[in-house]
Write a protein that holds these residues in place. Sequence first.
Motif, PDB file in Angstrom:
ATOM      1  N   GLN A   1      77.922   2.350  14.814  1.00  8.27           N
ATOM      2  CA  GLN A   1      78.929   1.973  14.064  1.00  8.27           C
ATOM      3  C   GLN A   1      80.295   2.162  15.008  1.00  8.27           C
ATOM      4  O   GLN A   1      80.975   1.327  15.012  1.00  8.27           O
ATOM      5  CB  GLN A   1      79.379   2.493  12.708  1.00  8.27           C
ATOM      6  N   ARG A   2      80.276   3.356  15.657  1.00  5.03           N
ATOM      7  CA  ARG A   2      81.646   3.664  16.280  1.00  5.03           C
ATOM      8  C   ARG A   2      81.650   2.792  17.446  1.00  5.03           C
ATOM      9  O   ARG A   2      82.674   2.234  17.869  1.00  5.03           O
ATOM     10  CB  ARG A   2      81.303   5.274  16.645  1.00  5.03           C
ATOM     11  N   ARG A   3      80.595   2.596  18.184  1.00  6.01           N
ATOM     12  CA  ARG A   3      80.453   1.792  19.474  1.00  6.01           C
ATOM     13  C   ARG A   3      80.600   0.259  19.101  1.00  6.01           C
ATOM     14  O   ARG A   3      81.437  -0.308  19.833  1.00  6.01           O
ATOM     15  CB  ARG A   3      79.053   1.824  20.244  1.00  6.01           C
TER      16      ARG A   3
ATOM     17  N   ASP B   1      82.509  -0.642  16.575  1.00 14.77           N
ATOM     18  CA  ASP B   1      84.111  -0.534  16.335  1.00 14.77           C
ATOM     19  C   ASP B   1      84.791  -0.743  17.701  1.00 14.77           C
ATOM     20  O   ASP B   1      85.826  -1.661  17.851  1.00 14.77           O
ATOM     21  CB  ASP B   1      84.728   0.580  15.500  1.00 14.77           C
ATOM     22  N   ASP B   2      84.474  -0.189  18.755  1.00 12.85           N
ATOM     23  CA  ASP B   2      85.026  -0.110  19.945  1.00 12.85           C
ATOM     24  C   ASP B   2      84.597  -1.573  20.624  1.00 12.85           C
ATOM     25  O   ASP B   2      85.667  -2.179  21.113  1.00 12.85           O
ATOM     26  CB  ASP B   2      84.408   0.826  20.938  1.00 12.85           C
TER      27      ASP B   2
ATOM     28  N   MET C   1      84.367  -4.336  19.026  1.00 12.89           N
ATOM     29  CA  MET C   1      85.206  -5.380  18.241  1.00 12.89           C
ATOM     30  C   MET C   1      86.593  -5.074  18.925  1.00 12.89           C
ATOM     31  O   MET C   1      87.428  -6.213  18.853  1.00 12.89           O
ATOM     32  CB  MET C   1      85.208  -5.126  16.661  1.00 12.89           C
ATOM     33  N   ARG C   2      87.246  -4.101  19.039  1.00 10.72           N
ATOM     34  CA  ARG C   2      88.320  -3.917  19.623  1.00 10.72           C
ATOM     35  C   ARG C   2      88.714  -4.653  20.965  1.00 10.72           C
ATOM     36  O   ARG C   2      89.666  -4.973  21.292  1.00 10.72           O
ATOM     37  CB  ARG C   2      89.028  -2.505  19.567  1.00 10.72           C
TER      38      ARG C   2
ATOM     39  N   ARG D   1      78.027  -6.944  13.572  1.00 13.03           N
ATOM     40  CA  ARG D   1      78.524  -6.060  12.402  1.00 13.03           C
ATOM     41  C   ARG D   1      78.021  -6.146  11.339  1.00 13.03           C
ATOM     42  O   ARG D   1      77.434  -5.569  10.560  1.00 13.03           O
ATOM     43  CB  ARG D   1      80.065  -6.526  12.378  1.00 13.03           C
TER      44      ARG D   1
ATOM     45  N   HIS E   1      75.585  -3.555   8.975  1.00 15.21           N
ATOM     46  CA  HIS E   1      75.815  -3.192   7.475  1.00 15.21           C
ATOM     47  C   HIS E   1      74.419  -3.641   6.764  1.00 15.21           C
ATOM     48  O   HIS E   1      74.161  -2.769   5.870  1.00 15.21           O
ATOM     49  CB  HIS E   1      77.069  -4.167   7.005  1.00 15.21           C
TER      50      HIS E   1
END
Length: 95
Positions: A11-13, A15-16, A18-19, A45, A49
Amino acid sequence: MSLHDDLTSVQRRLDDLMRCVARLDEHAGDSLDMRRVRADAGHLRESLHLLQDSVPITAGNRTVEMVSIPDAPYDRGLWTDAEDEGLGSPHRHAP
């Protein structure tokens, strides 16, 4: 690592990612390839989920409500007029 730790790491990766896709979108503009990259990142994503929702709940990750079952026998009145499954009524014989 536990499954929960692995999912959190992904999830963290994500999010990175997506940024980074958002920053790349500012530079590349609205091209067909950029739309494809945005769509693929969005699908990742959504898939993550769905995977997180399908993972079984464990006691370490979420609270589990304990249900106590009394040792006392059940009231026989609960079973009045009930038929034994597979045997039928007590007045008839099993086949």
